[in-house]
Design a protein around this motif. Structure first.
Motif: not given
Length: 123
Positions: A43-62
């Motif tokens: 496995a590979g691990y993702v740690h501390r994935l954060v997207v600024a709230r002002s950019y939420g809902g734009r699919g950046i995290g996905g």
């Protein structure tokens, strides 16, 4: 921006086609998460994935998760794994909606973590 690290050494930042997205993640290509008992070397691990709230809902995290999945897959690993605070229900729901499967919980002295994984099929 995101910071990619490989074996705990920074590899470099990148915009993921969104220079002003102000997203940030620390991505550890091979290693263990807080649920190290699941570290089987596949496995590979993702740690501390954060997207600024002002950019939420734009699919950046996905997009970041998909990019991380491709990166891990290209290195011959079978799983993308991550953990998050178990008491953050909104985040737990987000990861389930992003195609990760809940596989358990780890309770530590100061926090509890939900463990998630996504199987990476070979192309």
């Amino acid at each position: 921006m995101f910071l990619l690290s490989y074996q705990q050494n920074p590899v470099g930042p990148g915009p993921l086609d969104r220079r002003d997205a102000k997203a940030h993640t620390l991505f550890q290509a091979f290693g263990n998460g807080s649920g190290g008992e699941r570290d089987d070397g596949e496995a590979g691990y993702v740690h501390r994935l954060v997207v600024a709230r002002s950019y939420g809902g734009r699919g950046i995290g996905g997009e970041l998760l998909d990019w991380a999945a491709d990166y891990i897959r290209e290195r011959g690993k079978r799983w993308l794994r991550l953990d998050c605070m178990a008491d953050n229900e909104r985040l737990n729901v987000y990861y389930r909606g992003a195609g990760l499967r809940y596989v358990g919980r780890v309770d530590r002295k100061r926090f509890s973590a939900s463990l998630f994984e996504r199987e990476l099929l070979r192309h």
